[in-house]
Design a protein around this motif. Structure first.
Motif, PDB file in Angstrom:
ATOM      1  N   LEU A 199      30.490  21.845  18.091  1.00  0.00           N
ATOM      2  CA  LEU A 199      29.709  22.329  19.272  1.00  0.00           C
ATOM      3  C   LEU A 199      28.363  22.745  18.726  1.00  0.00           C
ATOM      4  O   LEU A 199      28.164  23.243  17.784  1.00  0.00           O
ATOM      5  CB  LEU A 199      30.432  23.630  19.862  1.00  0.00           C
ATOM      6  N   VAL A 200      27.284  22.504  19.453  1.00  0.00           N
ATOM      7  CA  VAL A 200      26.013  22.566  19.234  1.00  0.00           C
ATOM      8  C   VAL A 200      25.940  24.095  19.487  1.00  0.00           C
ATOM      9  O   VAL A 200      26.470  24.875  20.393  1.00  0.00           O
ATOM     10  CB  VAL A 200      24.908  21.903  19.979  1.00  0.00           C
ATOM     11  N   ASP A 246      29.976  26.635  32.124  1.00  0.00           N
ATOM     12  CA  ASP A 246      31.289  27.272  31.628  1.00  0.00           C
ATOM     13  C   ASP A 246      31.745  27.167  30.103  1.00  0.00           C
ATOM     14  O   ASP A 246      32.888  27.403  29.527  1.00  0.00           O
ATOM     15  CB  ASP A 246      32.645  26.304  32.372  1.00  0.00           C
ATOM     16  N   GLU A 247      30.411  26.901  29.332  1.00  0.00           N
ATOM     17  CA  GLU A 247      30.661  26.980  27.823  1.00  0.00           C
ATOM     18  C   GLU A 247      29.406  27.905  27.398  1.00  0.00           C
ATOM     19  O   GLU A 247      29.188  28.263  26.350  1.00  0.00           O
ATOM     20  CB  GLU A 247      30.203  25.798  27.235  1.00  0.00           C
ATOM     21  N   GLY A 248      28.867  28.644  28.413  1.00  0.00           N
ATOM     22  CA  GLY A 248      27.957  29.864  28.134  1.00  0.00           C
ATOM     23  C   GLY A 248      26.633  29.457  27.971  1.00  0.00           C
ATOM     24  O   GLY A 248      25.933  30.128  27.254  1.00  0.00           O
ATOM     25  N   VAL A 249      26.461  28.184  28.241  1.00  0.00           N
ATOM     26  CA  VAL A 249      24.913  27.679  28.106  1.00  0.00           C
ATOM     27  C   VAL A 249      24.167  27.978  29.317  1.00  0.00           C
ATOM     28  O   VAL A 249      24.387  27.736  30.586  1.00  0.00           O
ATOM     29  CB  VAL A 249      25.003  26.204  27.901  1.00  0.00           C
ATOM     30  N   ARG A 302      28.566  21.093  25.130  1.00  0.00           N
ATOM     31  CA  ARG A 302      28.066  21.292  23.667  1.00  0.00           C
ATOM     32  C   ARG A 302      28.741  20.567  22.769  1.00  0.00           C
ATOM     33  O   ARG A 302      28.157  20.041  21.871  1.00  0.00           O
ATOM     34  CB  ARG A 302      28.514  22.665  23.617  1.00  0.00           C
ATOM     35  N   GLN A 303      29.761  19.865  23.088  1.00  0.00           N
ATOM     36  CA  GLN A 303      30.569  18.961  22.246  1.00  0.00           C
ATOM     37  C   GLN A 303      29.890  17.615  22.288  1.00  0.00           C
ATOM     38  O   GLN A 303      29.645  16.893  21.131  1.00  0.00           O
ATOM     39  CB  GLN A 303      31.803  18.780  22.583  1.00  0.00           C
ATOM     40  N   MET A 304      29.358  17.104  23.615  1.00  0.00           N
ATOM     41  CA  MET A 304      28.752  15.709  23.540  1.00  0.00           C
ATOM     42  C   MET A 304      27.180  15.756  22.928  1.00  0.00           C
ATOM     43  O   MET A 304      26.978  14.963  22.224  1.00  0.00           O
ATOM     44  CB  MET A 304      28.684  15.373  25.149  1.00  0.00           C
ATOM     45  N   GLN A 348      21.702  16.078  19.438  1.00  0.00           N
ATOM     46  CA  GLN A 348      20.880  17.003  20.207  1.00  0.00           C
ATOM     47  C   GLN A 348      21.050  18.599  19.326  1.00  0.00           C
ATOM     48  O   GLN A 348      22.310  18.991  19.179  1.00  0.00           O
ATOM     49  CB  GLN A 348      21.359  17.087  21.650  1.00  0.00           C
ATOM     50  N   GLU A 349      20.143  19.081  19.677  1.00  0.00           N
ATOM     51  CA  GLU A 349      20.120  20.513  19.163  1.00  0.00           C
ATOM     52  C   GLU A 349      20.702  21.643  19.870  1.00  0.00           C
ATOM     53  O   GLU A 349      21.316  22.576  19.770  1.00  0.00           O
ATOM     54  CB  GLU A 349      18.803  21.026  18.760  1.00  0.00           C
TER      55      GLU A 349
END
Lengths: 499, 446
Positions: free
Chosen positions: A111-112, A322-325, A345-347, A353-354
């Motif tokens: 995850l980024v 829903d990943e807190g971004v 975040r995974q993709m 990508q940062e």
């Protein structure tokens, strides 16, 4: 935003205690990442048919889901029992799931990063529709139906209101604590005229947009009663209208139709999980593969498409995904060229990508968050181009309003769309309605044939509550604002001749 | 308090004229994979409760997923309060008198991760084969158990339990230019046969070695059961009596009324729903949380039995709740949650291919939508395998198409039935050979 503005019933569910119980158990079991989501989703559907209430359904869905990364693989478990003990068991189940399937992992999940947040977000609305009396809503629909049926030109009318309140509490092992509340409303109606002697019938629906608004979205936005007055006349004209001659036509497409073409051909094709093959089993893949980023001329130079989760009243607008971004806005297509994707975040980590641009969404506490569509917007022209200017530029063409039938292939090339109203354009002027129109094309050819877009005065925010994706299947809301557009030489079918 | 005790408590608390309680418990597990690695998974538990109060013919309902014992009284009162200011339902009928169905006291079944053990071993072997064949493997496996309880203030108590599983497997070349897929609806994960499904996909990769370009047009086709299911779903969605009688479906007759009694299809077309259909069992009683023309809360507890929608090519019945059936002078036929199009079990796909001079073989459809409800004209696309058949043999794979076609025409133009398989939802449908099918344009998707 004050915590006091969040639904107190949601806050009383012991959110922190549940999260602490689940997350601490996951950590003790060796999870390297864990996120805990408590959700409450209230929805109401009210449907009226002619002069009667047909159905009123209230649903209150509550539960939690816990997702972990254990030994490099995902594990997820959910439950509806809101007790710390159930949260601990869910953590054990999530780790057990990850263990059960780890022999199938050939790529460890990465995850980024994203900063930790402690925040509250409430969407922009004036009146919570759940605080409006049911009788007011029923009266609204029955009055609307009465207005439509007062015309002798209509035999039946079906109308409905749908409203949703979505509360989410999101907590992670690394310390994020995010509480959110979103409201959305939708209402529409369909009028039907039947000719029993011939067995023929025809319908026409209102062209009202679903919005991330409160009850004011029904009462102070789209003029439903003006639709109710006009549609009987329009439907009668449509029934008598000539059937379209199939062939190539210039099209001027109203935002009430174009938003769905954007959703299907641009929104879905620029989902990175799809482009990389992660949706291949169900939703498919995409023509917009990663090797084409920065190169593919998807559309003409007047095409500027953004993704966002921030626009006011957008159906996909949130404070955090829903990943807190944290919610953002970015370019997807600039000057007609593919320049960005929708990411979780995974993709994001898969293409170096940062940071994720915040497109993770789960449609219920019992489903995992997957990459879902943000608000995908076709930006208007900086010029003050009006709808009349666009129509005025067409010698022989069709002006299309509203959507009716839509379909696109699993790589988002071949599409076919119909509409509610089709107006013949001759010499730059609207002449009269046509019937049996559907336009069919290839996404890249179609968007490259877009000669002009309208200015901001033609821009309207449309969208959907019900975009499907994923297995198990999930639905998500997304808005698509757009101006009217002018497209040259598009293939038009006669739907009555197709069968 | 277990779920049955909660239901009885709700019935005791109710002050409504009549009340219907529907409750369910569900448990499921799933696994998804893509690009030769697992992607998402989950173990889920759920419950649902609907309380439908009926006061002076007005209906008030609540649906909740979280309902601890101390919340029951409030939920009952909320459902009663929802009747206030609500007009009497125009299709109100008193609830049918009670009887019982199923073993009421039995608990629901939980899905255990152990049930996936064999599948994981088989999938791991298939992942290995895919890598050695330089192919990418995608898929989804799930198993779910749902138990429903229905109780009414007229004494009805019904319970029905369903165990379902599904396995979907797709193999693609790394450039996604060739894609073959196969989906099996199963009674449980124990029935999964990963190796057999893989073998079938590899056979189709062999067929794909010869790639043929075919343009749009009208073609004879052999539709595999998944493709048949994709379009019959729409036919079933339009099979209601009320809409037909009102003149607004493809089953409405010129001059008024419905097409019941009309011969619409060849003699060998039989379309039925049957709560006792083997492997497709559904509750033998009606149950609904709201009024409706196809299924109605006012029918809750009413027995349902095998119903022939189409018999020997003739439209025999249309879906109707008791109220609407009586209004239009027809037999009541509430919606049943399964559908069977009868086939010829003696004819395999290979038999159909070998007896066909020229046709396209279609594996499945995608993104099917209604284009014209008057003729039930649908649009959609082929996907994951279209093949050219000539002189009784598969000659190669062809491009995908967009089709515009009505399932009414598909059935009317069917000249041969094959063996059946499970398809969408709880349906069982055969292979069909259709002598004229309209492929409207070519799709570049692969």
């Amino acid at each position: 935003m004050r915590q006091g503005d969040i639904d107190p019933e949601f806050l009383s569910l012991g959110l922190e205690k549940l999260a602490d119980a689940g997350l601490s158990r996951a950590k003790n079991l060796g999870a390297t990442h864990a996120e805990f989501r408590v959700e409450r989703r209230k929805s109401q559907v009210i449907a009226a048919r002619d002069r009667n209430l047909e159905r009123m359904q209230n649903v209150d869905q509550v539960g939690f889901g816990l997702r972990v990364i254990f030994d490099g693989g995902w594990g997820f478990a959910s439950d509806i029992d809101l007790s710390p003990e159930s949260a601990r068991i869910a953590a054990e189940n999530a780790v057990a799931v990850a263990k059960q399937f780890r022999t199938l992992n050939s790529e460890p999940v990465e995850l980024v990063p994203e900063p930790v947040y402690d925040d509250i977000h409430i969407s922009s609305y004036d009146t919570n529709p759940f605080e409006v009396d049911d009788s007011t809503k029923i009266d609204h629909l029955l009055s609307l139906n009465e207005k439509v049926l007062s015309s002798s030109k209509i035999d039946f009318v079906d109308s409905a209101i749908l409203q949703v309140q979505e509360n989410k509490f999101f907590a992670t092992l690394d310390g994020s604590r995010i509480t959110q509340q979103r409201i959305r409303v939708n209402s529409d109606f369909t009028a039907t005229k039947v000719d029993k002697s011939s067995g023929a019938f025809e319908t026409m629906s209102s062209t009202s947009p679903p919005l991330g608004k409160g009850w004011e979205g029904i009462t102070n936005g789209h003029d439903y009663f003006l639709d109710a007055e006009r549609i009987p006349e329009l439907l009668e004209e449509k029934i008598k209208a000539k059937s379209v001659e199939p062939g190539r036509y210039d099209l001027v497409i109203h935002p009430s139709n174009l938003w769905l073409t954007i959703h299907e051909s641009i929104g879905h094709s620029t989902e990175l999980d799809r482009a990389l093959g992660y949706e291949a089993t169900l939703a498919g893949t995409s023509f917009a593969t990663i090797d084409k980023l920065g190169k593919l001329q998807i559309g003409s130079e007047v095409m500027h498409v953004t993704g966002d989760r921030v626009v006011e009243h957008g159906l996909s607008t949130v404070g955090y995904d829903d990943e807190g971004v944290k919610a953002q806005q970015w370019d997807i297509i600039r000057d007609g060229v593919l320049v960005g994707y929708q990411l979780n975040r995974q993709m994001a980590s898969k293409i170096g990508q940062e940071r994720s641009n915040g497109c993770a969404y789960a449609d219920s506490p019992s489903n995992v968050p997957i990459q879902r569509m943000p608000n995908v917007t076709l930006q208007p022209s900086p010029k003050a181009t009006s709808l009349e200017d666009l129509i005025g530029g067409v010698e022989r063409g069709i002006y299309i309003v509203g959507n009716k039938s839509w379909s696109i292939d699993q790589q988002r090339y071949n599409f076919q769309f119909s509409g509610q109203q089709f107006w013949e354009i001759k010499g730059g002027k609207l002449v009269s309605q046509l019937n049996d129109v559907a336009y069919q094309g290839n996404t890249i050819e179609f968007w490259n044939s877009m000669e002009a877009v309208g200015g901001k005065d033609t821009f309207i925010l449309f969208g959907t509550f019900q975009c499907g994706k994923g297995l198990p299947g999930q639905v998500a809301p997304a808005s698509h604002g757009c101006p009217a557009g002018l497209f040259r030489s598009v293939n038009v079918l006669n739907s009555a001749q197709e069968g | 308090m277990n779920i049955q005790e909660k239901i009885e408590e709700i019935l005791k608390l109710s002050k409504a004229d009549e009340v219907v309680v529907l409750a369910s418990e569900s448990s499921s597990a799933n696994l998804r994979w893509a690009n030769n690695t697992s992607t998402t998974n989950g173990l889920q538990k759920g419950t649902r409760l609907s309380i439908v109060s009926i006061i002076d013919g007005a209906v008030g309902s609540i649906n909740a997923t979280y309902f601890p014992s101390d919340s029951l009284e409030k939920l009952v009162r909320d459902s009663e309060a929802a009747c206030e200011g609500t007009p009497k339902a125009p299709d109100y009928l008193p609830l049918p008198e009670g009887r019982s169905s199923g073993s009421w006291e039995e608990a629901s079944e939980s899905i255990d991760l152990d049930r996936f053990e064999g599948l994981v071993t088989d999938l791991a072997a298939t992942f290995k084969k895919a890598r050695s064949d330089e192919l990418l493997f995608f898929g989804y496996a799930s198993e779910s158990s749902i138990t429903d309880w229905v109780a009414t203030s007229k004494g009805f108590r019904g319970r029905h339990s369903t165990l379902d599983a599904g396995l979907s497997m797709t193999l693609k070349t790394p450039d996604f230019k060739v894609s073959q897929a196969h989906t099996k609806q199963l009674g449980s994960m124990d029935e999964a046969k990963v190796e057999d499904m893989h073998e079938r996909l590899m056979k189709r990769f062999e067929w794909s070695a010869n790639q043929l370009a075919v343009g749009p047009g009208h073609y004879p086709v052999i539709l595999e059961p998944q493709a048949v299911g994709d379009i019959l779903y729409y036919l079933y969605s339009q099979l209601g009596l009320r809409g037909a009688e009102e003149g607004r479906t493809a089953f409405s007759k010129s001059g008024g009324g419905s097409k019941i009694g009309e011969k619409m299809f060849p003699e060998f077309i039989n379309l039925v729903s049957d709560p006792a259909a083997p492997g497709l069992e559904t509750p033998p009683f009606a149950a609904s949380a709201s009024p409706g023309a196809r299924s109605s809360v006012f029918d809750s507890g009413y027995p349902v039995a095998r119903t022939e929608w189409v018999k020997s090519g003739t439209l025999e019945n249309l879906i109707a709740s008791r109220f609407w059936a009586e209004k239009f002078g027809r037999k009541s036929a509430p919606e049943i949650g399964n559908l069977v199009l009868e086939g010829d079990e003696s004819k395999s796909l290979e038999d159909l291919i070998s007896s066909t001079d020229r046709a396209l073989l279609v594996t499945r459809f995608w993104y099917t939508r209604m284009l014209d409800p008057q003729t039930l004209l649908l649009t959609g696309l082929t996907r994951d395998g279209v093949f050219s058949i000539e002189d009784g043999k598969v000659r190669g794979a062809v491009n995908n198409f967009r089709y515009n076609m009505s399932p009414l025409k598909v059935l009317a133009q069917t000249d041969e039935l094959g063996a059946t398989a499970r398809a969408f939802g709880r349906s069982r449908v055969p292979h069909l050979r259709v002598n004229d099918f309209h492929m409207s344009s070519v799709s570049e998707a692969s």
